[in-house]
Design an enzyme around this catalytic site. Structure first.
Site, PDB file in Angstrom:
ATOM      1  N   ARG A 141     -21.695  31.498 -16.546  1.00  0.00           N
ATOM      2  CA  ARG A 141     -21.350  30.239 -17.227  1.00  0.00           C
ATOM      3  C   ARG A 141     -22.555  29.632 -17.969  1.00  0.00           C
ATOM      4  NH1 ARG A 141     -17.169  27.016 -13.170  1.00  0.00           N
ATOM      5  NH2 ARG A 141     -15.307  28.057 -13.927  1.00  0.00           N
ATOM      6  N   LYS A 175       0.871  35.277  -4.544  1.00  0.00           N
ATOM      7  CA  LYS A 175       2.127  34.510  -4.480  1.00  0.00           C
ATOM      8  C   LYS A 175       2.840  34.363  -5.809  1.00  0.00           C
ATOM      9  CE  LYS A 175       1.079  31.619  -0.546  1.00  0.00           C
ATOM     10  NZ  LYS A 175       0.611  30.303  -0.132  1.00  0.00           N
ATOM     11  N   GLY A 187      -9.266  33.369 -11.112  1.00  0.00           N
ATOM     12  CA  GLY A 187     -10.365  33.556 -10.167  1.00  0.00           C
ATOM     13  C   GLY A 187     -10.561  34.966  -9.634  1.00  0.00           C
ATOM     14  N   GLY A 246      -8.939  27.721 -13.003  1.00  0.00           N
ATOM     15  CA  GLY A 246      -7.800  26.818 -13.163  1.00  0.00           C
ATOM     16  C   GLY A 246      -7.497  26.507 -14.625  1.00  0.00           C
TER      17      GLY A 246
HETATM   18  N1  LIG Z   1      -0.157  43.436  -1.400  1.00  0.00           N
HETATM   19  C1  LIG Z   1      -0.841  42.357  -1.134  1.00  0.00           C
HETATM   20  N2  LIG Z   1      -0.683  41.705   0.021  1.00  0.00           N
HETATM   21  C2  LIG Z   1      -1.410  40.593   0.296  1.00  0.00           C
HETATM   22  N3  LIG Z   1      -2.313  40.061  -0.533  1.00  0.00           N
HETATM   23  C3  LIG Z   1      -2.512  40.685  -1.703  1.00  0.00           C
HETATM   24  C4  LIG Z   1      -1.796  41.856  -2.059  1.00  0.00           C
HETATM   25  N4  LIG Z   1      -2.209  42.238  -3.287  1.00  0.00           N
HETATM   26  C5  LIG Z   1      -3.159  41.365  -3.674  1.00  0.00           C
HETATM   27  N5  LIG Z   1      -3.350  40.427  -2.736  1.00  0.00           N
HETATM   28  C6  LIG Z   1      -4.346  39.350  -2.709  1.00  0.00           C
HETATM   29  O1  LIG Z   1      -4.097  38.393  -3.700  1.00  0.00           O
HETATM   30  C7  LIG Z   1      -5.292  37.639  -3.827  1.00  0.00           C
HETATM   31  C8  LIG Z   1      -5.380  37.031  -5.191  1.00  0.00           C
HETATM   32  O2  LIG Z   1      -4.297  36.161  -5.363  1.00  0.00           O
HETATM   33  P1  LIG Z   1      -4.354  34.933  -6.353  1.00  0.00           P
HETATM   34  O3  LIG Z   1      -2.958  34.504  -6.580  1.00  0.00           O
HETATM   35  O4  LIG Z   1      -5.329  33.938  -5.819  1.00  0.00           O
HETATM   36  O5  LIG Z   1      -4.967  35.681  -7.650  1.00  0.00           O
HETATM   37  P2  LIG Z   1      -5.697  35.202  -8.967  1.00  0.00           P
HETATM   38  O6  LIG Z   1      -4.715  34.727  -9.925  1.00  0.00           O
HETATM   39  O7  LIG Z   1      -6.580  36.266  -9.441  1.00  0.00           O
HETATM   40  O8  LIG Z   1      -6.653  34.035  -8.561  1.00  0.00           O
HETATM   41  P3  LIG Z   1      -6.613  32.497  -8.944  1.00  0.00           P
HETATM   42  O9  LIG Z   1      -5.209  32.031  -8.722  1.00  0.00           O
HETATM   43  O10 LIG Z   1      -7.637  31.938  -8.008  1.00  0.00           O
HETATM   44  O11 LIG Z   1      -7.041  32.407 -10.351  1.00  0.00           O
HETATM   45  C9  LIG Z   1      -6.433  38.590  -3.550  1.00  0.00           C
HETATM   46  O12 LIG Z   1      -7.263  38.011  -2.580  1.00  0.00           O
HETATM   47  C10 LIG Z   1      -5.738  39.834  -3.020  1.00  0.00           C
HETATM   48  O13 LIG Z   1      -6.329  40.333  -1.857  1.00  0.00           O
HETATM   49  O1  LIG Z   2     -14.999  26.109 -11.272  1.00  0.00           O
HETATM   50  C1  LIG Z   2     -14.055  25.492 -11.779  1.00  0.00           C
HETATM   51  O2  LIG Z   2     -12.871  25.893 -11.716  1.00  0.00           O
HETATM   52  C2  LIG Z   2     -14.375  24.275 -12.594  1.00  0.00           C
HETATM   53  O3  LIG Z   2     -15.731  24.028 -12.645  1.00  0.00           O
HETATM   54  C3  LIG Z   2     -13.590  23.063 -12.112  1.00  0.00           C
HETATM   55  O4  LIG Z   2     -14.002  22.665 -10.850  1.00  0.00           O
HETATM   56  P1  LIG Z   2     -13.055  21.717  -9.981  1.00  0.00           P
HETATM   57  O5  LIG Z   2     -11.880  22.552  -9.549  1.00  0.00           O
HETATM   58  O6  LIG Z   2     -13.907  21.241  -8.834  1.00  0.00           O
HETATM   59  O7  LIG Z   2     -12.604  20.592 -10.862  1.00  0.00           O
END
Ligand SMILES: Nc1ncnc2c1ncn2[C@@H]1O[C@H](COP(=O)(O)OP(=O)(O)OP(=O)(O)O)[C@@H](O)[C@H]1O
Ligand SMILES: O=C(O)[C@H](O)COP(=O)(O)O
Length: 396
Positions: A35, A198, A354, A377
């Site tokens: 970043r 999810k 993430g 986010g």
């Molecule tokens: N088959 C599975 N069973 C359980 N968990 C799983 C499976 N496949 C992937 N995951 C888990 O899903 C998690 C990621 O889910 P999440 O919805 O947070 O993803 P993301 O969109 O990349 O992240 P974020 O929402 O933080 O941006 C990972 O930690 C991974 O281990």
């Molecule tokens: O890392 C992030 O997603 C941003 O810096 C926002 O942080 P926050 O979720 O604490 O607002």
């Protein structure tokens, strides 16, 4: 889009809101400087014009109070290293000191202010607080894409005090262009790959993206809600029982909009949620009671590869297996390889969110995809179709 390229900063002070919310080690060293690197072009443009930069950011969630761990001071060595320049530091944002240091700042200099979230007025969107910050500068530059989904004093409210001198930084412009490339003007066929744990956290994204895409690939934990809804046996795999109907509705809607949906066909199942669990590869509809699907199977990887290779625009959000455990990372690695190959052959690929960004960095795909977002986010909310407050404030 009004960017800093539309303005000459000669002899001007620019207040640049950045997102330096970076990960730190226990001894408070920066462990990932992406970043900081990402805003370097913005800072260089302003300084090269002959202007000066007042850097403003948050770090962590200190809830309106000073705390050592989240002091911007900890980041100074890393910022100086990345920018190749000395950075002055002011220990707060509001005192007479802040007033004086910003006032005395000379062209070509960079001044870093203390964590803006040490003041509760920041997250409250306090207008007087924003006005005071605004008084330090001639222009406001928002380059904090990662925080653009927050309607805070320094990300959104402040912009009103710069009616004709508020601009997007170059990182912000790049992020917004990458999103538009997928949602608005992506070369067809357009593919969205959604994984992660999810369905519920991705529903709005799926619904917003359906009209813009040709293919939807659903993998990872969220696939099991769809498989169960379609009559499959999913054993102990992660399932959202209350979203089975919704999963069917999404499939129906995709059909109406001519979007091809691709679900895994086989799976690596495990007898417990553990890297050393016993495993078997089975049809995804036939997971045994007590077992759970933790990674995409061989046939699914081939199927996903075929889909990826025929698409010209690819959005990837969410891993398709529990990649944190080495024995269940192969499916996500295989998908990363396919996306890297498609990118090499000219497709545009955007990775956001993430965990997928963590995956891409950990396994070295960063330079093999077209763009890796710096926003978690903020990226997800953009894909949901929301106009981010930080973006709106500059556009208004
Ligand atoms: N088959 C599975 N069973 C359980 N968990 C799983 C499976 N496949 C992937 N995951 C888990 O899903 C998690 C990621 O889910 P999440 O919805 O947070 O993803 P993301 O969109 O990349 O992240 P974020 O929402 O933080 O941006 C990972 O930690 C991974 O281990
Ligand atoms: O890392 C992030 O997603 C941003 O810096 C926002 O942080 P926050 O979720 O604490 O607002």
């Amino acid at each position: 889009m009004k960017t800093i390229n539309d303005f000459n900063f000669k002899e001007k002070k620019a207040l640049v809101r950045v997102d330096f919310n970076v990960p730190q080690s226990a001894d408070l060293k920066v462990t990932d400087n992406t970043r900081i690197q990402a805003v370097k072009p913005t800072i260089e443009k302003i300084l090269n014009d002959g202007g000066s930069v007042i850097l403003l950011s948050h770090l962590g969630r200190p809830k309106g109070k000073f705390c050592e761990e989240f002091s911007m001071k900890n980041l100074i060595p890393e910022i100086e290293e990345v920018f190749g320049k000395t950075v002055k530091f002011c220990e707060d944002c509001m005192s007479e000191d802040a007033q004086k240091m910003t006032n005395d700042l000379k062209d070509g200099e960079i001044l870093l202010l203390e964590n803006v979230r040490f003041y509760e007025q920041e997250e409250n969107g306090d207008v007087e607080f924003a006005k005071k910050l605004a008084s330090y500068a001639d222009a406001f530059v928002n380059d904090a894409f990662g925080t653009a989904h927050r309607e805070h004093a320094s990300t959104a409210v402040i912009a009103q005090f710069f009616p004709s001198t508020k601009f997007f930084g170059l990182l912000m412009a790049k992020e917004l262009e990458a999103i538009d490339k997928v949602l608005k003007n992506g070369e067809k066929p357009v593919l969205a790959i959604l994984g992660g744990s999810k369905v519920s956290s991705k529903i709005t994204i799926i619904e917003n993206m359906l009209p813009a895409i040709d293919h939807l690939l659903i993998g990872g934990g969220m696939a099991f809600t769809f498989i169960k809804a379609l009559g499959g046996e999913v054993g102990n795999s992660i399932v959202e029982e209350d979203k089975l109907g919704l999963a069917l509705e999404i499939l129906e809607k995709a059909k109406r909009l001519n979007v091809d949906v691709h679900l895994p066909v086989d799976v690596i199942m495990a007898d417990e949620f553990n890297n050393d669990a016993d495993t078997k590869e089975v049809d995804i509809y036939d997971i045994e009671p007590g077992w759970m699907g933790l990674d995409a199977g061989t046939k699914s990887r081939l199927l996903f590869n075929d889909v990826v290779m025929k698409c010209r625009t690819i959005l990837w959000n969410g891993p398709i297996g529990v990649f944190e455990m080495p024995n269940f990372a192969a499916g996500t690695i295989s998908l990363g390889d396919s996306i890297a190959e498609a990118t090499k052959l000219g497709a545009f690929s955007l990775v956001g969110g993430g965990d997928s960004v963590a995956f891409v960095k950990k396994f070295g795909y960063e330079d093999k995809v077209s763009y890796v977002s710096t926003g978690g986010g903020a990226m997800l909310e953009s894909l949901e179709g929301k106009e981010l407050p930080g973006v709106k404030a500059i556009n208004q």
